[in-house]
Design an enzyme around this catalytic site. Structure first.
Site, short mmCIF file in Angstrom:
data_model
loop_
_atom_site.label_atom_id
_atom_site.label_comp_id
_atom_site.label_asym_id
_atom_site.label_seq_id
_atom_site.Cartn_x
_atom_site.Cartn_y
_atom_site.Cartn_z
N GLY A 1 0.80 -1.22 0.00
CA GLY A 1 0.00 0.00 0.00
C GLY A 1 0.83 1.27 0.00
O GLY A 1 0.38 2.32 0.46
N THR A 2 2.03 1.19 -0.55
CA THR A 2 2.96 2.32 -0.54
C THR A 2 2.40 3.54 -1.27
O THR A 2 2.37 4.65 -0.72
CB THR A 2 4.29 1.91 -1.19
OG1 THR A 2 4.71 0.65 -0.67
CG2 THR A 2 5.36 2.96 -0.92
N HIS B 1 11.13 0.68 0.46
CA HIS B 1 10.84 -0.73 0.71
C HIS B 1 11.99 -1.39 1.47
O HIS B 1 11.97 -2.61 1.68
CB HIS B 1 10.66 -1.48 -0.62
CG HIS B 1 9.46 -1.05 -1.41
ND1 HIS B 1 8.28 -0.70 -0.83
CD2 HIS B 1 9.28 -0.92 -2.76
CE1 HIS B 1 7.40 -0.37 -1.78
NE2 HIS B 1 7.99 -0.51 -2.94
N SER C 1 0.19 -10.48 -4.33
CA SER C 1 0.30 -9.24 -5.09
C SER C 1 1.65 -9.13 -5.78
O SER C 1 1.75 -8.70 -6.94
CB SER C 1 0.08 -8.04 -4.17
OG SER C 1 0.05 -6.83 -4.90
N MET D 1 -2.21 -1.21 -9.81
CA MET D 1 -3.33 -1.35 -8.88
C MET D 1 -4.24 -2.46 -9.41
O MET D 1 -4.79 -2.34 -10.51
CB MET D 1 -4.09 -0.03 -8.76
CG MET D 1 -3.24 1.11 -8.24
SD MET D 1 -4.17 2.64 -7.99
CE MET D 1 -5.20 2.20 -6.59
N LYS E 1 -6.65 -5.13 -7.31
CA LYS E 1 -7.99 -5.28 -6.72
C LYS E 1 -8.22 -4.42 -5.49
O LYS E 1 -9.33 -4.00 -5.22
CB LYS E 1 -8.26 -6.75 -6.38
CG LYS E 1 -8.49 -7.64 -7.60
CD LYS E 1 -8.99 -9.02 -7.17
CE LYS E 1 -9.36 -9.87 -8.38
NZ LYS E 1 -9.90 -11.19 -7.97
#
Length: 303
Positions: free
Chosen positions: A55-56, A124, A154, A282, A284
């Protein structure tokens, strides 16, 4: 998991470097990573720390909107013009160099150092890579956490979108072997466990300079997360202003917004993929899609 124990490292075909025990492909700026601890940090910097696919970009959009007092007109530029990675050159993210072919040149350090304030920094990387000023609590830090099962799935989808960089498709098994084992050099930025552990150990030291938020809370209670981040950054909003911010940050709104939904469009164009749908940034925006792609055995192995 499979008996072969293959990892991202094993199926990656481009050049790489091992830095602080972690595997980094060409998309990372190796010279910058090796001296990142010397980067001067400013009091008005905000750093978002999160493992890949946690969710960065969503959090960066939230922080940028809050810092701009909820003004959506002020954040219309493409998101990689507004947020800046520690260790990944802006030139790579803007498609000015090929992140899968061009040798890193160390320019990321100078880009960061010469950037105008206030900077929105993202990373990250495990805490051991951080500038000394970050470790000393000179700026505010938002740590974003996400269920490692969702992170695994993901990452599998994203890396397969950039399939030209690998000798074979990335499976959930390969991604699990990379993210959930102790060999940090087997995936870029080290394992999920190493990343989360390194940052959680910083909580006591950083105290009020560190805010921990969860991807799952952003899905279930976005307004609550916005309020928490706003308070952390010294901002207050009316109910009407909060509603506008939350509307802007809805997953479907962000995915439809070219500034955020096509975050990797320049990278996709540079490396020769047909369009951004080949490497969707992006996908879902849910919290339980891992159940559709992970076996019971795989889920239990992560547990």
């Amino acid at each position: 998991m499979t008996d072969t124990r293959k990892t991202v490292f094993d199926v990656h075909i481009s050049k790489y470097d091992i830095i602080n025990g972690c595997f980094f492909p060409l998309s990372f700026d190796w010279p910058t990573l090796k001296r990142l601890h010397k980067l001067p940090i400013r009091d008005d910097d905000v750093l978002i720390a999160s493992y890949m696919r946690s969710g960065t970009h969503w959090t960066a959009e939230l922080v940028d909107l809050v810092r701009n007092n909820g003004d959506t007109e002020a954040i219309k530029a493409q998101i990689h013009r507004r947020m800046h990675f520690l260790g990944i050159s802006d030139k790579a993210l803007r498609g000015e160099i090929n992140a899968f072919e061009d040798e890193p040149d160390g320019s990321c350090f100078d880009e960061l150092e010469n950037m105008q304030s206030p900077r929105l920094l993202v990373s990250h990387l495990p805490a051991k890579f951080m500038p000394e000023d970050v470790i000393q609590g000179k700026c505010k830090i938002i740590l974003v956490l996400r269920n490692p099962k969702s992170v695994t799935v993901s990452n599998t989808f994203l890396l397969n979108g950039f399939g030209a960089a690998f000798t074979e498709p990335i499976t959930v098994d390969i991604m699990m072997n990379s993210l959930m084992t102790d060999s940090g050099e087997k995936t870029q930025c080290g394992t999920w466990l190493q990343h989360v552990e390194s940052w959680m150990k910083m909580k006591e030291q950083l105290k009020e300079k560190l805010l921990v938020i969860h991807y799952e809370d952003m899905v279930k209670d976005l307004i609550g997360v916005v309020k928490s981040v706003a308070k952390f950054l010294g901002k207050e909003f009316t109910d009407e202003e909060l509603a506008k911010i939350v509307h802007h940050l809805q997953f479907k709104q962000m995915k439809a917004n070219p500034a955020t939904g096509d975050a990797f469009a320049d990278v996709v164009k540079m490396i020769g993929l047909k369009d951004s749908s080949d490497a969707p940034h992006m996908r879902k925006g849910t919290i339980d899609d891992w159940k559709n792609h992970m076996t019971v055995a795989q889920s239990e192995a992560i547990d």
